[in-house]
Structure formats: C-alpha cells, structure tokens
Enzyme design. Structure first.
Site, PDB file in Angstrom:
ATOM      1  N   ASP A 215       0.865  -1.181   0.000  1.00 15.18           N
ATOM      2  CA  ASP A 215       0.000   0.000   0.000  1.00 15.18           C
ATOM      3  C   ASP A 215       0.898   1.225   0.000  1.00 15.18           C
ATOM      4  O   ASP A 215       1.116   1.879   1.024  1.00 15.18           O
ATOM      5  CB  ASP A 215      -0.945  -0.002   1.200  1.00 15.18           C
ATOM      6  CG  ASP A 215      -2.047   1.048   1.072  1.00 15.18           C
ATOM      7  OD1 ASP A 215      -2.035   1.805   0.072  1.00 15.18           O
ATOM      8  OD2 ASP A 215      -2.912   1.116   1.956  1.00 15.18           O
TER       9      ASP A 215
ATOM     10  N   HIS B 110       3.130   6.837   5.875  1.00 18.59           N
ATOM     11  CA  HIS B 110       3.916   5.924   6.716  1.00 18.59           C
ATOM     12  C   HIS B 110       4.327   4.638   5.985  1.00 18.59           C
ATOM     13  O   HIS B 110       4.857   3.731   6.599  1.00 18.59           O
ATOM     14  CB  HIS B 110       3.221   5.620   8.056  1.00 18.59           C
ATOM     15  CG  HIS B 110       1.821   5.087   7.957  1.00 18.59           C
ATOM     16  ND1 HIS B 110       0.783   5.598   8.702  1.00 18.59           N
ATOM     17  CD2 HIS B 110       1.289   4.072   7.247  1.00 18.59           C
ATOM     18  CE1 HIS B 110      -0.330   4.932   8.441  1.00 18.59           C
ATOM     19  NE2 HIS B 110      -0.048   3.987   7.570  1.00 18.59           N
ATOM     20  N   ASN B 111       4.066   4.557   4.675  1.00 19.22           N
ATOM     21  CA  ASN B 111       4.626   3.500   3.819  1.00 19.22           C
ATOM     22  C   ASN B 111       5.216   4.195   2.598  1.00 19.22           C
ATOM     23  O   ASN B 111       4.492   4.448   1.625  1.00 19.22           O
ATOM     24  CB  ASN B 111       3.527   2.520   3.346  1.00 19.22           C
ATOM     25  CG  ASN B 111       3.154   1.480   4.362  1.00 19.22           C
ATOM     26  OD1 ASN B 111       3.533   1.576   5.521  1.00 19.22           O
ATOM     27  ND2 ASN B 111       2.391   0.490   3.943  1.00 19.22           N
TER      28      ASN B 111
ATOM     29  N   PRO C  76      -1.959   6.971  14.925  1.00 19.37           N
ATOM     30  CA  PRO C  76      -3.265   6.483  15.377  1.00 19.37           C
ATOM     31  C   PRO C  76      -3.127   5.315  16.325  1.00 19.37           C
ATOM     32  O   PRO C  76      -2.195   4.507  16.218  1.00 19.37           O
ATOM     33  CB  PRO C  76      -3.924   6.037  14.073  1.00 19.37           C
ATOM     34  CG  PRO C  76      -2.775   5.585  13.229  1.00 19.37           C
ATOM     35  CD  PRO C  76      -1.631   6.509  13.568  1.00 19.37           C
TER      36      PRO C  76
ATOM     37  N   MET D 219      -8.690   0.722  16.855  1.00 20.25           N
ATOM     38  CA  MET D 219     -10.111   1.041  16.916  1.00 20.25           C
ATOM     39  C   MET D 219     -10.545   1.110  18.385  1.00 20.25           C
ATOM     40  O   MET D 219     -10.369   0.167  19.139  1.00 20.25           O
ATOM     41  CB  MET D 219     -10.872  -0.059  16.173  1.00 20.25           C
ATOM     42  CG  MET D 219     -12.341   0.175  15.990  1.00 20.25           C
ATOM     43  SD  MET D 219     -13.043  -1.195  15.027  1.00 20.25           S
ATOM     44  CE  MET D 219     -14.756  -0.691  14.951  1.00 20.25           C
TER      45      MET D 219
ATOM     46  N   SER E  31      -5.573   8.340  19.775  1.00 16.96           N
ATOM     47  CA  SER E  31      -4.619   8.633  18.718  1.00 16.96           C
ATOM     48  C   SER E  31      -3.880   9.910  19.088  1.00 16.96           C
ATOM     49  O   SER E  31      -4.309  10.640  19.987  1.00 16.96           O
ATOM     50  CB  SER E  31      -5.325   8.785  17.371  1.00 16.96           C
ATOM     51  OG  SER E  31      -5.912   7.566  16.948  1.00 16.96           O
TER      52      SER E  31
ATOM     53  N   HIS F 209       4.097   4.369  13.563  1.00 17.78           N
ATOM     54  CA  HIS F 209       2.948   4.841  12.785  1.00 17.78           C
ATOM     55  C   HIS F 209       1.627   4.421  13.389  1.00 17.78           C
ATOM     56  O   HIS F 209       0.569   4.738  12.841  1.00 17.78           O
ATOM     57  CB  HIS F 209       3.034   4.337  11.351  1.00 17.78           C
ATOM     58  CG  HIS F 209       2.579   2.915  11.144  1.00 17.78           C
ATOM     59  ND1 HIS F 209       3.046   1.862  11.901  1.00 17.78           N
ATOM     60  CD2 HIS F 209       1.701   2.378  10.248  1.00 17.78           C
ATOM     61  CE1 HIS F 209       2.469   0.738  11.472  1.00 17.78           C
ATOM     62  NE2 HIS F 209       1.652   1.027  10.486  1.00 17.78           N
TER      63      HIS F 209
ATOM     64  N   ALA G 146      -0.334   1.473  16.536  1.00 11.28           N
ATOM     65  CA  ALA G 146      -0.219   0.550  17.665  1.00 11.28           C
ATOM     66  C   ALA G 146       0.567  -0.709  17.310  1.00 11.28           C
ATOM     67  O   ALA G 146       1.305  -1.238  18.137  1.00 11.28           O
ATOM     68  CB  ALA G 146      -1.606   0.175  18.179  1.00 11.28           C
ATOM     69  N   GLY G 147       0.423  -1.227  16.101  1.00 13.86           N
ATOM     70  CA  GLY G 147       1.134  -2.444  15.714  1.00 13.86           C
ATOM     71  C   GLY G 147       0.403  -3.694  16.178  1.00 13.86           C
ATOM     72  O   GLY G 147       0.060  -3.827  17.355  1.00 13.86           O
TER      73      GLY G 147
END
Length: 389
Positions: A68, A261-262, A293, A296, A300, A317, A319-320
């Site tokens: 992405d 962030h990509n 961020p 959900m 953020s 970028h 939470a991971g």
C-alpha cells in the site's frame, strides 16, 4: 533504545522473536547503511518488518516499502468543540460520511466528482511526466480517488484534550498502488533469479540504482505516493462537507496534517545519501508534525518530531498488531468488540472483530517507547468511527 547488533537498533519493548528474526535477516543485507531501526510498533510483515526504517545504499527493496504505497494519515482540526456535537444524532453523521466516501475493498466512486477532477488532472500530468500509464496497472484508477478501503483504514471524528473536534483519516493508494507495488516486487524477484542472487527471503528482492528497472520503480512509486496523499485530501474534503452540513455551519480549518507511513525518500544520514524506506513509520525530523493512530476504540496522537538521528528521524505509525487477523477472529468475540467500543458511534458488526483493540499493542506503551522520537502535542479520543468491511 536497544542496540541488538551493529546494524539493528530497536525501540520496541513489546516484540516477538519471529519479528526480531525477520528484522535481523533484513539488517544483514550488504547495502543497509548504517543500520535498520525497529519502531515501537514493529511486527511481522511480508518480506520486511512492519514498523521498520530501512536505509539502503544504491538499491531499494520494493516489498520493504509495502504494497500500500503511500499509506498514511490526515487530520484536520475544526473550529468546533464537543459541545457542538453533544445531544446530536452521531449515527446520522456516521451514515452521512459512509454515503459520501466509498468504503471496503473493491468499492469505488460511480463518477468523478467536482473536487476530485483537478486532483485527477494533476495525477494525469504527473504520470505523463513520469512516462507511464497508470491504466496499465488499474484501468479504473480515477474512480479510486476518494475511497477508503478496508482493514485498518478508518475515518474518525475525535476530540482532543481541550474538547476541540478533529477529523482523522487513514488510507493509502488503493488498488492502483497495490498493483504498482506488486508489479515491481515481481520484477525484482525475476532479476534476482536471472542474476543468481541468493536471498534469505524472495520478498527481499531489490532493484539496483542506475538500472532502468530502478528508475521506472522510483517514477511510479512517487506517483503512487502522491496519489495516496491526494486520496486522503479528497476524502477529508468530503468528510468536512458532511460535518458542515450536519452542524449547518462552515468548517474553517484550524490545522491540517497529511503524512505517509509506507514510503521511500532519498535522505542524508550519517554522511551518506541513502534511500530510506519507512514501512509502517513516519518521518519525525525535529519540529515536523505527524500523526500516530491508536487501534479502533483507543486514543490517537498528534505529534511533533524530535529528530533522533539513530532512528533516522523516524517514529512509529500506530499501535502495531499483536494478533494476526485470523488469530484475532479465533480469540475475540463480538461482545468484546462492543465493550471496547462503548461510548463510540460505530457500525456494530462482527466484520470488525479482527480490528478489536486487544489485537494490537497498547498504544500507551508504544508512545512511552517513542518518547525520544516524538513529543505529543494532542491526544485524540474517538466519538465516531467509520470503517469498511
């Protein structure tokens, strides 16, 4: 920060061995300079670790940018406060946003709307200057501009610590960016086989600077990164219009931040010009605004970079993930999702179980690990969440 080897530094206090092994393998490639930096949100990815900063001399690994291309965040601070929303039907606002922005994988616009037209013209001109046809990758790319996608992409209405209303959005280059990425990953893998290059992972195949394949990738990569940026701008403009109609008041923007962030950029680090591929990391030069961020249902952050040179001026970028999507669906329930989203207006469906906050690292822990990388300017709490299936 922990120095795991001469060529691998980590800011992650929560990280599993498989992710560390993947990062170690990438860090040993001969063109890494000076080291790979693992962000606090690092987790296992395709080829290269998500949440890693990969500086390379004279080469780029397309899979280390990610499929992405240009994925990132945009946020706008509005003139409104929580008081302006209190007592109003936030479900109606959510539904208005869902009608204005096509959601989910494979969902596109039916036509090119007025705000998208000049952005598409700009992208057409950029493609001509780059010498390629986006239609070769996705014939309907024009209808993709202004669409959200699925997975962890979202649109949110949030409030900060002063109860000021922010609009917050996460998305990338959609199908056209994915096709561009997939094409060049395949080209790199074909060249590796052609030249008998022994790779520890086929997804670490690289393109060498100075070759026609490298040049074409950079041109199309930059186009896709700009598509992603304009895609977020287009969606944000639509969300602003919906909020304005909902409150029957104009939205005079107080601040707008848009960050990838990509992506890959050519930068100077430790005395050399390198290609810095941030796969799930934002640029955090001293004073640069950025967006991190949570998952959900969690907080953020609007941040400001501190310019840590060892991180190559980068920060996490988000939470991971701690659970894969399939593992999250096996572990968590719809009832747990509802509990996690208590007090937030969202589309209540079990399609989002794999996005439950418990499937991610605690964002507060990630931000603690990032204390030397960014300064927190604002903490945002969600009021409305919009996602695609």
């Amino acid at each position: 920060m922990e120095r795991l080897s001469a060529r691998l530094l980590s800011w992650a206090s929560l990280i599993d061995e498989k992710t560390l092994d993947q990062a170690r393998i990438t860090s040993r490639l001969p063109f890494i300079h000076p080291h790979l930096a693992l962000m606090p949100d690092a987790h296992l990815g395709k080829g290269a670790t998500v949440g890693s900063v990969i500086p390379t001399l004279g080469a780029i690994i397309p899979a280390a940018v990610g499929v992405d291309i240009g994925c990132g965040m945009i946020a706008v601070r509005t003139p409104f406060t929580k008081d302006d929303l209190d007592g109003r039907d936030l479900a109606a606002l959510r539904e208005q946003i869902e009608r204005a922005v096509p959601l989910s994988a494979g969902r596109y616009n039916n036509k090119v709307v007025a705000t998208a037209a000049p952005r598409i013209a700009e992208l057409e001109e950029r493609a001509r200057a780059a010498g390629f046809e986006p239609e070769d990758h996705a014939k309907n790319w024009r209808l993709q501009l202004g669409t959200l996608g699925s997975g962890n992409h979202f649109i949110e209405v949030s409030v900060d610590e002063l109860d000021r209303v922010w609009l917050f959005l996460h998305s990338g280059s959609r199908g056209v960016g994915n096709r561009i990425a997939g094409h060049h990953i395949a080209v790199a893998q074909r060249l590796a086989k052609q030249w008998w290059i022994d790779l520890p992972d086929p997804d670490l195949a690289y393109l060498v600077e100075g070759t026609s394949e490298f040049t074409r990738y950079i041109r199309e990569l930059r186009w896709a990164q700009h598509f992603a940026l304009l895609n977020r701008e287009e969606m944000m403009d639509r969300v602003i219009r919906q909020l304005s109609a909902f409150l029957d008041a104009p939205v005079e923007e107080q601040e707008r931040i848009n960050c990838h962030h990509n992506f890959t950029e050519s930068e100077m680090h430790f005395g050399k010009r390198v290609w810095v591929s941030r796969k799930g990391a934002i640029q955090a030069d001293a004073g640069r605004p950025g967006l991190i961020p949570g998952s959900m249902g969690t907080a953020s952050y609007v941040v400001e970079g501190l310019g840590d040179p060892l991180s190559l001026n980068s920060s996490p970028h988000g939470a991971g993930r701690e659970y894969s999507r399939s593992a999250a669906r096996k572990t968590f329930t719809h009832a747990q999702l509802r509990e996690a989203m208590a007090g937030i207006e969202f589309r209540d469906t079990d399609a989002f179980i794999d996005e439950i906050p418990q499937a991610y690292k605690p964002i507060d822990r990630v931000m603690e690990d990032a204390a030397s990388l960014v300064r927190i300017r604002h903490t945002l709490r969600q009021l409305v969440n919009v996602k695609g299936d």
